[in-house]
Design a protein around this motif. Sequence first.
Motif, mmCIF file in Angstrom:
data_model
loop_
_atom_site.group_PDB
_atom_site.id
_atom_site.type_symbol
_atom_site.label_atom_id
_atom_site.label_comp_id
_atom_site.label_asym_id
_atom_site.label_seq_id
_atom_site.Cartn_x
_atom_site.Cartn_y
_atom_site.Cartn_z
ATOM 1 N N LEU A 271 -1.102 9.437 -3.705
ATOM 2 C CA LEU A 271 -1.883 10.501 -3.080
ATOM 3 C C LEU A 271 -0.986 11.641 -2.620
ATOM 4 C CD1 LEU A 271 -4.399 8.277 -1.120
ATOM 5 C CD2 LEU A 271 -4.856 9.607 -3.176
ATOM 6 N N GLU A 272 0.224 11.321 -2.210
ATOM 7 C CA GLU A 272 1.134 12.370 -1.747
ATOM 8 C C GLU A 272 1.658 13.226 -2.890
ATOM 9 O OE1 GLU A 272 4.197 10.406 0.479
ATOM 10 O OE2 GLU A 272 2.978 10.348 2.306
ATOM 11 N N PHE B 277 0.791 -1.232 0.000
ATOM 12 C CA PHE B 277 0.000 0.000 0.000
ATOM 13 C C PHE B 277 0.822 1.280 0.000
ATOM 14 C CE2 PHE B 277 0.248 1.246 4.401
ATOM 15 C CZ PHE B 277 0.251 0.086 5.145
ATOM 16 N N ALA C 20 -2.499 1.989 -9.012
ATOM 17 C CA ALA C 20 -1.476 1.118 -8.424
ATOM 18 C C ALA C 20 -1.614 -0.314 -8.930
ATOM 19 C CB ALA C 20 -1.564 1.157 -6.903
ATOM 20 N N GLN C 21 -2.832 -0.728 -9.229
ATOM 21 C CA GLN C 21 -3.058 -2.074 -9.753
ATOM 22 C C GLN C 21 -2.537 -2.207 -11.170
ATOM 23 O OE1 GLN C 21 -4.313 -4.388 -7.598
ATOM 24 N NE2 GLN C 21 -6.506 -4.394 -8.004
ATOM 25 N N GLN D 209 -12.460 13.126 -2.552
ATOM 26 C CA GLN D 209 -11.379 12.352 -1.965
ATOM 27 C C GLN D 209 -11.631 10.855 -2.120
ATOM 28 O OE1 GLN D 209 -11.523 14.035 1.965
ATOM 29 N NE2 GLN D 209 -9.821 15.408 1.572
ATOM 30 N N SER D 210 -12.876 10.428 -1.960
ATOM 31 C CA SER D 210 -13.200 8.999 -2.121
ATOM 32 C C SER D 210 -12.903 8.537 -3.532
ATOM 33 C CB SER D 210 -14.674 8.716 -1.861
ATOM 34 O OG SER D 210 -15.014 9.047 -0.564
ATOM 35 N N GLN E 184 -15.188 15.278 0.694
ATOM 36 C CA GLN E 184 -14.986 13.858 0.849
ATOM 37 C C GLN E 184 -15.354 13.058 -0.386
ATOM 38 O OE1 GLN E 184 -15.913 12.400 4.674
ATOM 39 N NE2 GLN E 184 -15.907 10.282 3.990
ATOM 40 N N ARG F 58 2.302 2.186 -2.425
ATOM 41 C CA ARG F 58 2.027 2.723 -3.757
ATOM 42 C C ARG F 58 0.897 3.731 -3.702
ATOM 43 N NH1 ARG F 58 0.802 -2.595 -6.962
ATOM 44 N NH2 ARG F 58 0.168 -3.320 -4.910
ATOM 45 N N VAL F 59 -0.164 3.378 -2.975
ATOM 46 C CA VAL F 59 -1.316 4.287 -2.863
ATOM 47 C C VAL F 59 -0.887 5.561 -2.151
ATOM 48 C CG1 VAL F 59 -3.572 4.576 -1.770
ATOM 49 C CG2 VAL F 59 -3.020 2.447 -2.937
ATOM 50 N N LYS F 60 -0.106 5.392 -1.112
ATOM 51 C CA LYS F 60 0.381 6.536 -0.335
ATOM 52 C C LYS F 60 1.177 7.491 -1.223
ATOM 53 C CE LYS F 60 3.769 6.728 3.303
ATOM 54 N NZ LYS F 60 4.746 7.430 3.433
ATOM 55 N N MET G 187 -9.183 8.305 -4.061
ATOM 56 C CA MET G 187 -8.630 7.145 -3.358
ATOM 57 C C MET G 187 -8.835 5.895 -4.204
ATOM 58 S SD MET G 187 -7.214 6.249 -0.415
ATOM 59 C CE MET G 187 -6.979 4.771 0.576
ATOM 60 N N ARG G 188 -10.035 5.755 -4.740
ATOM 61 C CA ARG G 188 -10.328 4.580 -5.579
ATOM 62 C C ARG G 188 -9.472 4.584 -6.829
ATOM 63 N NH1 ARG G 188 -15.525 4.693 -3.534
ATOM 64 N NH2 ARG G 188 -16.117 6.410 -4.890
ATOM 65 N N GLY H 104 -5.991 3.440 -6.124
ATOM 66 C CA GLY H 104 -5.920 1.978 -6.068
ATOM 67 C C GLY H 104 -5.879 1.380 -7.463
#
Lengths: 93, 316
Positions: free
Chosen positions: B240-241, B233, B266-267, B255-256, B252, B235-237, B259-260, B263
């Motif tokens: 987003l950073e 994870f 990263a996949q 942001q949701s 939000q 990768r996700v961090k 976030m998706r 992911g």
Amino acid sequence: MRSFKPEDKLSRTEKMLSTDLDQETVLMSIEAGAYYGMAGTARTIWAKLETPMTFAALVDELVKQYAVTPEACAAELQGFLGEMEKEGLLHVG
Amino acid sequence: MSFGDYYTYGLHIRSEILCPELMPHAQPGEDPEVTIRLLSEVPQVTESLENKYFEVQPRTFRMSVEGVAHYVVEDGRRISVEPAEGATVDKIRLFLLGSAMGALLYQRGLFPLHGSAIETPWGAMIFVGPQGVGKSTLGSQFHRQGYKVLSDDVCAVTPGSAGMEVLPALAHFRLCTDAFERLGVPESGIFHVDKFVVPLGDGYCSHPVLLKAIHVLGNQESGDPKFEVLRGFDRVKFLLENLYRPEYLEHQSTQSDLMRMAGAIAQQSAVVNVTRRRDTALIATMVDFLESAWEENFGPAPVKETSEGEWTNAQL
């Protein structure tokens, strides 16, 4: 740390963003900026708690899915859910 | 009022502010997806902002840059610009094509990474990292060595039919865009943005490219450069950073979605940590180093297909 009773109502915090990666669900706390990776059983528990349910109901669900006795499952959950609550991931009502 | 029709980030933009940095649109007669208007008076913008530099609402973004302009971005479709007295067009464009465009991309549900992006035989490669780490410098070195550039400041990633794609942004390469935006207008009030506008000619890529890898650049004291493909994870961090202007994300629901998307990115693509000594003499060798690392990690360079429709650049 709390001792969970069968009738305790469990629900996930709303304050996490989540996404799925291959083998794990990644959670990010909007406020704290902290990341959590949930894999394996933890991932399943997190997914099941999308619907709030009692501790007893969660044990029932897990026992159907995993080769574990209700007693052993409940004992493990005490520790894991306690951690989740401490990190702010779980509400207990 | 004169205007220009441009193609950038997959969008048809019709703008009353002429932008030589952007690619002219091949079908200017069609309806634009985004309009940019120059307004001589938008009193409500000044009043509601008070002293804040910018304000984010779910479908509206407002920004004031002292001595330059007020900007309002709405619904991912309209940008209104009210210039300040004495402001020069190059400065107005700088913030228009940087921050205001970033806000627009968020409103449109794109994933904007802060860095440079190039086209390679393996796919699009993005370079991100902290301020001053050298993302633009590395991008421009690749350009010098014949690679086509997709963007040099804001890389918009979006799901395409075959996977995550990087959208083309500019027709001109602007070095140090971010440095200018952060420094703001200097005391003397004079800075020549156009000095840093480098026409790319054939050097820009005019179509979306499948994303292969995002490289997070870092410095190290000594030793050979390192290329480390990340797992898990982190990768996700890192994704987003390295979002562009994350302070423009207050809601939000956005942001949701992001976030998706992180992911999904990263996949589908690699997230790589690249660290090297910060040494200007090394910059050319970084291209060699990365080409070898790509071959080692992603396999031999795929043979380039011939492109289908060459973008014809209409001369203004």
